[in-house]
Motif scaffolding. Sequence first.
Motif, PDB file in Angstrom:
ATOM      1  N   ASP A 618       0.838  -1.201   0.000  1.00 25.58           N
ATOM      2  CA  ASP A 618       0.000   0.000   0.000  1.00 25.58           C
ATOM      3  C   ASP A 618       0.876   1.256   0.000  1.00 25.58           C
ATOM      4  O   ASP A 618       0.595   2.234  -0.717  1.00 25.58           O
ATOM      5  N   ALA A 619       1.966   1.230   0.828  1.00 23.83           N
ATOM      6  CA  ALA A 619       2.859   2.403   0.875  1.00 23.83           C
ATOM      7  C   ALA A 619       3.537   2.622  -0.467  1.00 23.83           C
ATOM      8  O   ALA A 619       3.675   3.763  -0.946  1.00 23.83           O
ATOM      9  N   ILE A 620       3.961   1.518  -1.101  1.00 22.55           N
ATOM     10  CA  ILE A 620       4.609   1.651  -2.413  1.00 22.55           C
ATOM     11  C   ILE A 620       3.641   2.198  -3.438  1.00 22.55           C
ATOM     12  O   ILE A 620       3.987   3.079  -4.254  1.00 22.55           O
ATOM     13  N   ALA A 621       2.407   1.710  -3.391  1.00 25.55           N
ATOM     14  CA  ALA A 621       1.419   2.197  -4.354  1.00 25.55           C
ATOM     15  C   ALA A 621       1.147   3.686  -4.156  1.00 25.55           C
ATOM     16  O   ALA A 621       1.034   4.462  -5.121  1.00 25.55           O
ATOM     17  N   ALA A 623       3.238   5.819  -2.769  1.00 21.80           N
ATOM     18  CA  ALA A 623       4.438   6.545  -3.181  1.00 21.80           C
ATOM     19  C   ALA A 623       4.508   6.670  -4.701  1.00 21.80           C
ATOM     20  O   ALA A 623       4.871   7.719  -5.248  1.00 21.80           O
ATOM     21  N   LYS A 624       4.143   5.610  -5.379  1.00 20.69           N
ATOM     22  CA  LYS A 624       4.141   5.666  -6.842  1.00 20.69           C
ATOM     23  C   LYS A 624       3.162   6.723  -7.341  1.00 20.69           C
ATOM     24  O   LYS A 624       3.428   7.445  -8.310  1.00 20.69           O
ATOM     25  N   GLY A 625       2.021   6.793  -6.654  1.00 21.29           N
ATOM     26  CA  GLY A 625       1.061   7.836  -7.057  1.00 21.29           C
ATOM     27  C   GLY A 625       1.616   9.240  -6.868  1.00 21.29           C
ATOM     28  O   GLY A 625       1.440  10.111  -7.718  1.00 21.29           O
ATOM     29  N   GLU A 626       2.270   9.456  -5.728  1.00 15.45           N
ATOM     30  CA  GLU A 626       2.850  10.781  -5.484  1.00 15.45           C
ATOM     31  C   GLU A 626       3.970  11.088  -6.481  1.00 15.45           C
ATOM     32  O   GLU A 626       4.098  12.222  -6.965  1.00 15.45           O
ATOM     33  N   ILE A 627       4.796  10.064  -6.795  1.00 20.89           N
ATOM     34  CA  ILE A 627       5.875  10.276  -7.766  1.00 20.89           C
ATOM     35  C   ILE A 627       5.292  10.604  -9.140  1.00 20.89           C
ATOM     36  O   ILE A 627       5.780  11.493  -9.855  1.00 20.89           O
ATOM     37  N   ALA A 628       4.231   9.861  -9.499  1.00 24.67           N
ATOM     38  CA  ALA A 628       3.606  10.156 -10.794  1.00 24.67           C
ATOM     39  C   ALA A 628       3.057  11.581 -10.842  1.00 24.67           C
ATOM     40  O   ALA A 628       3.128  12.265 -11.869  1.00 24.67           O
ATOM     41  N   LYS A 629       2.532  12.019  -9.702  1.00 27.36           N
ATOM     42  CA  LYS A 629       2.016  13.382  -9.641  1.00 27.36           C
ATOM     43  C   LYS A 629       3.148  14.395  -9.824  1.00 27.36           C
ATOM     44  O   LYS A 629       3.009  15.394 -10.554  1.00 27.36           O
ATOM     45  N   VAL A 630       4.303  14.159  -9.196  1.00 24.89           N
ATOM     46  CA  VAL A 630       5.461  15.060  -9.347  1.00 24.89           C
ATOM     47  C   VAL A 630       5.927  15.073 -10.799  1.00 24.89           C
ATOM     48  O   VAL A 630       6.257  16.120 -11.364  1.00 24.89           O
ATOM     49  N   ILE A 631       5.958  13.882 -11.406  1.00 25.36           N
ATOM     50  CA  ILE A 631       6.407  13.805 -12.802  1.00 25.36           C
ATOM     51  C   ILE A 631       5.462  14.582 -13.708  1.00 25.36           C
ATOM     52  O   ILE A 631       5.890  15.293 -14.628  1.00 25.36           O
ATOM     53  N   ARG A 632       4.144  14.446 -13.452  1.00 26.51           N
ATOM     54  CA  ARG A 632       3.192  15.188 -14.286  1.00 26.51           C
ATOM     55  C   ARG A 632       3.389  16.695 -14.127  1.00 26.51           C
ATOM     56  O   ARG A 632       3.308  17.463 -15.090  1.00 26.51           O
ATOM     57  N   GLN A 633       3.610  17.137 -12.880  1.00 21.90           N
ATOM     58  CA  GLN A 633       3.859  18.564 -12.672  1.00 21.90           C
ATOM     59  C   GLN A 633       5.136  19.012 -13.381  1.00 21.90           C
ATOM     60  O   GLN A 633       5.209  20.112 -13.921  1.00 21.90           O
ATOM     61  N   LEU A 634       6.164  18.143 -13.379  1.00 23.77           N
ATOM     62  CA  LEU A 634       7.410  18.487 -14.035  1.00 23.77           C
ATOM     63  C   LEU A 634       7.242  18.565 -15.548  1.00 23.77           C
ATOM     64  O   LEU A 634       7.889  19.368 -16.216  1.00 23.77           O
ATOM     65  N   GLN A 635       6.355  17.674 -16.064  1.00 22.22           N
ATOM     66  CA  GLN A 635       6.158  17.653 -17.512  1.00 22.22           C
ATOM     67  C   GLN A 635       5.327  18.829 -18.016  1.00 22.22           C
ATOM     68  O   GLN A 635       5.352  19.137 -19.198  1.00 22.22           O
TER      69      GLN A 635
END
Length: 829
Positions: A618-621, A623-635
């Motif tokens: 659950d924590a990994i999932a 974290a992956k969601g938060e990382i994906a959100k950061v990547i989208r903001q970066l893009q």
Amino acid sequence: MIQAETLELLEWSRLCQHLSTFAATKLGSLAAVHLQPPATFTQSKQLLAQTQEAYHLETDLERGLSFEGIKDIGNSLERAALQGLLLGDNLMEIATTLAGMRRLRRKIDEREEIPTLQTLVAQVRTYPELEQEIHRCIDDRGQVADRASAKLADIRYKMKGTRDRIYQKLQNIIQRHNTAVQQQTITQRSDCFVIPVKAPQKDVIPGIVRDTSSTGATLYIEPHAIVSLGNQLRESQRQEKIEEETVLRALTAQVAEVGEDLEHLLAIATALDLAAAKAKYSLWLEANPPRFIESDSNPITLRELRHPLLVWQHKHEQGSTVVPIDVQINPSLRVIAITGPNTGGKTVTLKTLGLAALMAKVGLFIPAREPVELPWFEQILADIGDEQSLEQSLSTFSGHIRRISRIIDAISAIELDEGEREDDESLDDAEIEVRGAMVAPEDEVKLSPSLILLDEVGAGTDPAEGSALAIALLKYLANCAQLTVATTHYGELKALKYQDDRFENASVEFDEKSLKPTYRLLWGIPGRSNALAIARRLGLGEDIINEAKQRVGSFSEEINQTIAGLEQQRKRQENRAQEAEQLVGQAERFYQEVSDKAAELRERERQLRRSQEQAVNDAIAQAKGEIAKVIRQLQQGSQTAQKAQKATEALNNIAQKRLPQPEPKPPKPSYLPQVGERVRVPRLGQTAEVLSVPDDAGEVTVRFGLMKMTVPLVDIESLDGKKVEIPAKPKSPPPSSPTAPQMTTTVRTSKNTIDIRGSRVADGEREIDRAIAVATVSGSGILWIIHGKGTGRLRQGIHEFLQHHPQVERFELAPQNEGGAGVTLAYLT
């Protein structure tokens, strides 16, 4: 015939009567009542196989084999064969029997593990066309139906019309002359429709008087107006009977044509019902299937053998509890002499053995504990009868001798010479093997495959002559019969065991304290004479007892004392065996409890591991969601160094927050248990042996009894009370990072700065090498290398180059305000 007498003495008919109650059909019940032992070993094997397969079906299927619809049609088949006429009920029984047998065959053919029953029903023909024709012509009431023939339907149609006209005319007469009618009903007398008319007014309704009431007040008159119609109706009824008889005769002829096949079908149905009854009876007795053994190589084994008639008496007639006996006879033994007091169970033992052998021959299971092993006896012959028999029958000495003579004649009659055996093609190899050495070389003894049961052998005459006769008879039977079991009161027979290895002693146990038999059969120990002890406890004078002892003699007393010592020794061994069995049971229960607790702990550990894994996932999932959100903001939008730096910091924060921190290793305790040391585990209340040194997790493996477990160190203490103490971990200053940025006072100039962004690693290394040489000559102690951030591959290659360069003392990343991860500071020597 001696075999028939033996069946009567063993009360075989009572057992067959009990068996018949488990049959489903009348034919099966009759077959069970008249059940006779087969003559050959092959038949016994086949019957036993049928019972075993039926037993399997009874325990596997919900309702076992169903015999619904199968009737006793034997008389109908015989009448049809004699050209008699079968009635509708007889034909319907034939139809339901055909249908029931078809269902039975289908049920058996569906199974794969019952080859014997499948072979039994393989050749059965059920004639569905005959069944359909019977149902077409005969209705459910057993009457010939209108559809049986067109002529019959036409006759009955005309009869209905005539009957309706008769009723109509009679109703009109009753309405016109209602005052003259006693009751306004239409009835029949002598197959004629009549009206009850008052006697004084008989002339009002002219007609024929068919009957008169008992008081004479009422006359039953058939009016002249319906006489002709009545005659027409009776003629139609005669024609109806002729046509019905024609239909029945045609069906009877069809039955007669296939009469032999239907008789075979009926015999197979009876055999199936008998096999199912044997299976149900065996299941009710809690019996086990016997295994036929070779008499000369395997012992007879019947443990916890119970008398089947006494089991029935106990369950259905509130009789006494059945005491089982243990029978194990070595193949070398030929004669068993059972001794003991009266009413001790000797006769019941003989009957139990005889019934067990008979039950095995007819394919019944034996009420004994597995394994059930005994030879196939061609004959079971008995001379049983005294005041303690189950039938309360009495026998004289002459009666005993006459019966024993017939037994000897019977076992002599079945001995075949070698020529007869070779000419007898009906004996297969298996049967010849089980029969034993019936044809032996001249220097070997010919044994009849018979079981001989003798009760009170030699009794009823002078004791000296009787014992001598009994010894001679038993020695003769040891040379002729496969096994002889005899009961006796003669002490001389007890010594035969020590003179001939083919003899063995057994006795029935007697409790001197309660003066009652225990009905237990003891092997290897002869029975004692308890007459004097019983007489003393029952109050007979001591002077009489003492004189009797003197007349018996000291030798007999010594024998009794020796036997008593053997019995006491046997009881001590039994008590020790019971105690050992109890200890084994306790150990097994303890082992089961420990196993259950260990299994519970393993299950809890698995559940905890699953919950931890689920939490990590659950924590990994997340974290992956938060990382994906950061990547989208970066893009989104234009990519700048500042946005990249913020994204990197966000990912670092996510990693620090989500990733689990490594657990510190526990410090070594001051007291450690050693391998092989005995320690105490208070939590389990056990003393255990250490099997391994403590691991990194602070756990050790211990063993207590048959169990091995892994326990924490804190749960262990030494036998003298020392406990494992784990000291608290000292706090240490946080380690300094080797790559932590350090403040430098070195001024960055164009001379000590080199820009290799966009270069390959090899090209960058050459430029850095030249720059280090220039800086060394100029006296600069630091070199600023601008390589950029990018994918980090160039920075990694440069760092590896600097790490092995002889003129580089150390290197580090530049402060954030000076380029951070995009710039490396190399300190020169």
